[in-house]
Design a protein around this motif. Sequence first.
Motif, PDB file in Angstrom:
ATOM      1  N   VAL A   1       6.009 -44.590 -13.130  1.00 41.25           N
ATOM      2  CA  VAL A   1       7.145 -45.458 -12.799  1.00 41.25           C
ATOM      3  C   VAL A   1       6.716 -46.541 -11.817  1.00 41.25           C
ATOM      4  CG1 VAL A   1       9.390 -45.528 -11.620  1.00 41.25           C
ATOM      5  CG2 VAL A   1       8.929 -43.753 -13.320  1.00 41.25           C
ATOM      6  N   GLY A   2       5.935 -46.154 -10.820  1.00 40.44           N
ATOM      7  CA  GLY A   2       5.478 -47.129  -9.828  1.00 40.44           C
ATOM      8  C   GLY A   2       4.522 -48.146 -10.408  1.00 40.44           C
ATOM      9  N   PHE A   3       3.589 -47.691 -11.251  1.00 46.67           N
ATOM     10  CA  PHE A   3       2.622 -48.612 -11.854  1.00 46.67           C
ATOM     11  C   PHE A   3       3.317 -49.662 -12.708  1.00 46.67           C
ATOM     12  CE2 PHE A   3       0.157 -49.828 -15.603  1.00 46.67           C
ATOM     13  CZ  PHE A   3      -0.943 -50.429 -15.009  1.00 46.67           C
ATOM     14  N   VAL A   4       4.246 -49.216 -13.548  1.00 46.46           N
ATOM     15  CA  VAL A   4       4.956 -50.165 -14.406  1.00 46.46           C
ATOM     16  C   VAL A   4       5.782 -51.124 -13.566  1.00 46.46           C
ATOM     17  CG1 VAL A   4       6.722 -50.405 -16.194  1.00 46.46           C
ATOM     18  CG2 VAL A   4       4.976 -48.633 -16.414  1.00 46.46           C
ATOM     19  N   GLY A   5       6.369 -50.630 -12.471  1.00 48.86           N
ATOM     20  CA  GLY A   5       7.128 -51.512 -11.595  1.00 48.86           C
ATOM     21  C   GLY A   5       6.269 -52.624 -11.009  1.00 48.86           C
ATOM     22  N   ILE A   6       5.076 -52.276 -10.559  1.00 51.87           N
ATOM     23  CA  ILE A   6       4.154 -53.294 -10.025  1.00 51.87           C
ATOM     24  C   ILE A   6       3.724 -54.250 -11.127  1.00 51.87           C
ATOM     25  CG2 ILE A   6       1.885 -53.668  -8.990  1.00 51.87           C
ATOM     26  CD1 ILE A   6       2.236 -50.943  -7.594  1.00 51.87           C
TER      27      ILE A   6
ATOM     28  N   VAL B   1       8.550 -58.933  -3.492  1.00 52.68           N
ATOM     29  CA  VAL B   1       9.245 -58.538  -4.714  1.00 52.68           C
ATOM     30  C   VAL B   1       8.738 -57.188  -5.218  1.00 52.68           C
ATOM     31  CG1 VAL B   1       9.885 -60.882  -5.415  1.00 52.68           C
ATOM     32  CG2 VAL B   1       7.703 -59.927  -6.187  1.00 52.68           C
ATOM     33  N   VAL B   2       7.465 -56.881  -4.968  1.00 55.63           N
ATOM     34  CA  VAL B   2       6.957 -55.559  -5.338  1.00 55.63           C
ATOM     35  C   VAL B   2       7.627 -54.475  -4.486  1.00 55.63           C
ATOM     36  CG1 VAL B   2       4.927 -54.057  -5.208  1.00 55.63           C
ATOM     37  CG2 VAL B   2       4.758 -56.290  -6.320  1.00 55.63           C
ATOM     38  N   CYS B   3       7.797 -54.738  -3.191  1.00 54.33           N
ATOM     39  CA  CYS B   3       8.486 -53.770  -2.329  1.00 54.33           C
ATOM     40  C   CYS B   3       9.905 -53.519  -2.815  1.00 54.33           C
ATOM     41  CB  CYS B   3       8.510 -54.276  -0.893  1.00 54.33           C
ATOM     42  SG  CYS B   3       6.935 -54.112  -0.030  1.00 54.33           S
ATOM     43  N   VAL B   4      10.603 -54.590  -3.171  1.00 53.50           N
ATOM     44  CA  VAL B   4      11.959 -54.442  -3.704  1.00 53.50           C
ATOM     45  C   VAL B   4      11.936 -53.580  -4.962  1.00 53.50           C
ATOM     46  CG1 VAL B   4      13.881 -55.674  -4.803  1.00 53.50           C
ATOM     47  CG2 VAL B   4      12.834 -56.599  -2.727  1.00 53.50           C
TER      48      VAL B   4
END
Length: 269
Positions: free
Chosen positions: A167-172, A240-243
Amino acid sequence: MGTSTVQRAGPWGLVAATGVSASAVLLFALRLQLPGYAVLLAALVLAYATNRALFRDLLLIAVGLGIISTISVEANIDYANIALMGTVLSLSVLVPYLSSRYVYREHAIRFPIHTGQRWTTLEKAYLPIVVLQGYLILPSYFIGSGAYQNWPVVSAPDEIARLFVGVGFVGIWDELFFICVAFTLLRRHFPDWQANLLQAVIFCSFLWELGYQSWGPLLTFPFALLQGYTFARTRSLTYVVCVHLLFDAVVFLVLVHAHHPEWLDIFWY
């Protein structure tokens, strides 16, 4: 931020760019490969005939879309699929970036991490608001619509870890491709609001295939627009990555809870 000034595209240029965005709907949301490629090719031909500078940038976006379309991006956390998806998604960013940098001899695509600017009070305040919005909205969406079933059931510690990392990888990656590549290139030719709408269509189409279905676009499309707007204002990939990661942290918790209601029983819905 690397959005080099070029001549604005005219009406036919907007038609061509819209065609590129529409191809993403066909390729990812509807999974119609041949019509998707046909629309993508037609959009590139139109851009080549009307605006060569726009064609060059749309070609980079099209290459990224083509690379992504070689695999299914449905949620699958098997080790082999994680490796495959990670490689393909990485290439979809690296190939356009390297092509722009070393073939076009431009530096239009950038990844502004260290901007040297402090986050404003409003920007800092927005971060907990993102978490609160996720807490209030995401359980109703995933559980109420049944969309959580598009993600695998995780029970073992390594499965939970893989879901979290995935989930985190795809978000980044979302921010790297949709914002730093697609939005940035489109901003060179169109007003921000048009470029933002065009990238949001691509963003939303990808997330549909990933699993944000049912009434998910009512969430993902505004989120994509907000991310584009935020990037334009802050000029910061880091922000934007943090968001996105804060929002995705809530997504992860909700998915685990949805499959195991007795776990993480902290949501109101």
